[in-house]
Each structure stands twice: as C-alpha cells, then as structure tokens.
Design a protein around this motif. Structure first.
Motif, short mmCIF file in Angstrom:
data_model
loop_
_atom_site.label_atom_id
_atom_site.label_comp_id
_atom_site.label_asym_id
_atom_site.label_seq_id
_atom_site.Cartn_x
_atom_site.Cartn_y
_atom_site.Cartn_z
N GLY A 58 -17.60 -19.91 -9.81
CA GLY A 58 -18.18 -19.99 -11.19
C GLY A 58 -17.27 -21.00 -11.81
N LYS A 59 -17.27 -21.11 -13.21
CA LYS A 59 -16.53 -21.98 -14.12
C LYS A 59 -15.29 -21.11 -14.50
N GLN A 60 -14.19 -21.27 -13.91
CA GLN A 60 -12.93 -20.51 -14.33
C GLN A 60 -11.98 -21.61 -15.13
N ASP A 61 -11.72 -21.17 -16.24
CA ASP A 61 -11.03 -21.92 -17.10
C ASP A 61 -11.56 -23.34 -17.50
N GLY A 62 -12.77 -23.28 -17.39
CA GLY A 62 -13.52 -24.83 -17.68
C GLY A 62 -13.69 -25.75 -16.48
N SER A 63 -13.37 -25.18 -15.61
CA SER A 63 -13.59 -26.18 -14.25
C SER A 63 -14.23 -25.40 -13.22
N TYR A 64 -15.28 -26.18 -12.37
CA TYR A 64 -15.87 -25.57 -11.17
C TYR A 64 -14.74 -25.01 -10.46
N SER A 65 -15.11 -23.70 -9.84
CA SER A 65 -14.05 -22.98 -9.05
C SER A 65 -14.46 -22.52 -7.69
N ALA A 66 -13.62 -22.57 -6.87
CA ALA A 66 -13.73 -21.94 -5.61
C ALA A 66 -13.08 -20.67 -5.48
N SER A 67 -12.27 -20.46 -6.48
CA SER A 67 -11.40 -19.25 -6.46
C SER A 67 -12.10 -17.90 -6.45
N THR A 68 -11.50 -16.78 -5.85
CA THR A 68 -12.09 -15.49 -5.85
C THR A 68 -10.94 -14.55 -6.37
N TRP A 69 -11.58 -13.47 -6.91
CA TRP A 69 -10.60 -12.30 -7.34
C TRP A 69 -11.33 -10.97 -6.93
N PHE A 70 -10.02 -10.12 -6.02
CA PHE A 70 -10.53 -8.89 -5.75
C PHE A 70 -10.22 -8.07 -7.12
N VAL A 71 -11.37 -7.12 -7.24
CA VAL A 71 -11.14 -6.24 -8.30
C VAL A 71 -11.24 -4.77 -7.87
N ASP A 72 -10.11 -4.04 -8.35
CA ASP A 72 -10.04 -2.51 -8.29
C ASP A 72 -10.86 -1.86 -9.19
N LEU A 73 -11.90 -1.38 -8.71
CA LEU A 73 -13.06 -0.93 -9.66
C LEU A 73 -12.60 0.68 -10.30
N THR A 74 -11.47 1.20 -9.80
CA THR A 74 -11.14 2.49 -10.25
C THR A 74 -9.88 2.13 -11.36
N THR A 75 -9.21 0.84 -11.47
CA THR A 75 -8.41 0.69 -12.30
C THR A 75 -8.45 -0.86 -13.21
N THR A 76 -9.66 -1.37 -12.83
CA THR A 76 -10.04 -2.95 -13.27
C THR A 76 -8.96 -3.81 -13.52
N THR A 77 -8.15 -3.66 -12.03
CA THR A 77 -7.17 -4.87 -11.98
C THR A 77 -7.63 -5.91 -10.97
N PHE A 78 -6.94 -7.12 -11.09
CA PHE A 78 -7.48 -8.23 -10.40
C PHE A 78 -6.53 -8.74 -9.88
N THR A 79 -6.59 -9.33 -8.58
CA THR A 79 -5.59 -9.93 -7.69
C THR A 79 -6.48 -11.05 -6.97
N PRO A 80 -5.99 -11.97 -6.90
CA PRO A 80 -6.48 -13.43 -6.20
C PRO A 80 -7.00 -12.79 -4.91
N GLY A 81 -8.17 -13.83 -4.60
CA GLY A 81 -8.56 -13.53 -3.18
C GLY A 81 -8.80 -14.83 -2.40
N PRO A 82 -9.40 -14.84 -1.24
CA PRO A 82 -9.34 -16.06 -0.55
C PRO A 82 -10.58 -17.15 -1.32
N PRO A 83 -9.97 -18.23 -1.32
CA PRO A 83 -10.89 -19.22 -1.93
C PRO A 83 -12.05 -19.64 -1.05
#
Length: 184
Positions: A58-83
């Motif tokens: 998507g657009k992350q911080d205003g720029s097209y992005s290849a970044s991904t984020w793992f989300v822990d659905l039990t705590t709603t915490t985010f950690t960087p994933g593989p681009p």
C-alpha cells in the motif's frame, strides 16, 4: 483482517488523509486499538492463522511500499515482515492452502507512484521460519483477459469458497494453467 467469527481488525485507511489507527469491530460495537507503525492505505491484509496476520504494501507514510508487517491478532502488536519484490497499491491478496502448507499471494495493483498497472503476482510460503516473497507468473501477452485478472478472479473465488488449487497443465506457454475449487 478477521480475528475470529465475531471480530474484525481494521488497519489504517483514508479519511481526508492517510490513517495509522486501528479499530476492532464486533457485534457489540467498535473499540479503538493501538496505532499502526505508519500511516497506511491502499494496502491488503491476510490472516495467516488464528493468532497472526500480515499487512502488505500500500502507501505507507505517503510512499508506495513493498513493506509488510506481521500482526499478532491477540495483542494487536506489529513487527516488520519480509518485503515484497515490488511496491504495490490497490491490489488483490489472499491465502490458500496446498497440502499442509499455507501460502499468501498478491496480484496486480499499481506501482511506484507512476500509476503503472502491474500484471504480476508474488507468492510467500507462510509456514517457513523466515518467509520471503517469490515472483509468481506474469502475463506479457496482449490478451484482453490478462493473467492478473484471472488471479483476481481466483482470489475472489477463494474468498467465497475458502479453497483454491492451482495446477500446471503443461506446454511451452507459462500462462497455460487451470484451477479447481470446491464449495465446503
């Protein structure tokens, strides 16, 4: 992203400007959650298993992005994933199971702020300890029904049926494939 049968986690979006908020919606109402690490919209999210999901591109911080984020659905915490291999905005994504493995797939979208339409896919094996994205099929033909449109249809069907199976038919044409799906 569906958390369970009664809860859905909404991440980011656009309301006059890009958002980084999250919201947990259920039959009893909605609750504001923790902020996502960046503003994000035009992205896609998949559920990996009962406790984790993946927010993609998507657009992350205003720029097209290849970044991904793992989300822990039990705590709603985010950690960087593989681009991903390519930056993508406004595309399709889903998961599918093949045997005992779970894969994620992204297809189509726009790239690099130039409004370039993508006709490619990327696949990730979500059962690996350190998963990475692999380039999938790309349609370089001038046919009116492109491969990406077919993958969008497969993604739509997989969401309806929750099962999808791809198989290679053979031949020299890499676009030569079939799909089978069953209602559950």
């Amino acid at each position: 992203t569906e958390v369970n049968n009664d809860e859905t986690l909404i991440i980011g979006g656009y309301y006059g400007n890009a958002l980084k908020t999250t919201e947990l919606i259920s039959s009893s109402g909605s609750v504001k959650g923790k902020d996502f690490p960046t503003t994000v919209y035009g992205h896609c999210a998949i559920k990996i298993n009962s406790t984790h999901g993946l927010v993609i591109g998507g657009k992350q911080d205003g720029s097209y992005s290849a970044s991904t984020w793992f989300v822990d659905l039990t705590t709603t915490t985010f950690t960087p994933g593989p681009p991903m291999k390519m930056k993508r905005l406004h595309y399709g994504c889903t998961t599918f199971n093949l045997g005992t493995k779970t894969f994620g797939i992204v297809s189509g979208g726009l790239n690099n702020g130039k409004e370039v339409r993508l006709d490619s896919t990327e696949i990730i094996d979500l059962d690996q300890n350190h998963p990475t994205w692999t380039e999938g099929m790309q349609d370089k033909s001038k046919n009116s029904l492109s491969l990406t449109k077919v993958f969008f249809l497969l993604i739509f069907r997989s969401k309806l049926t929750e099962t999808i199976e791809l198989c290679y038919v053979g031949g020299n044409d890499s676009r030569d494939f079939c799909h089978r799906w069953k209602r559950q």
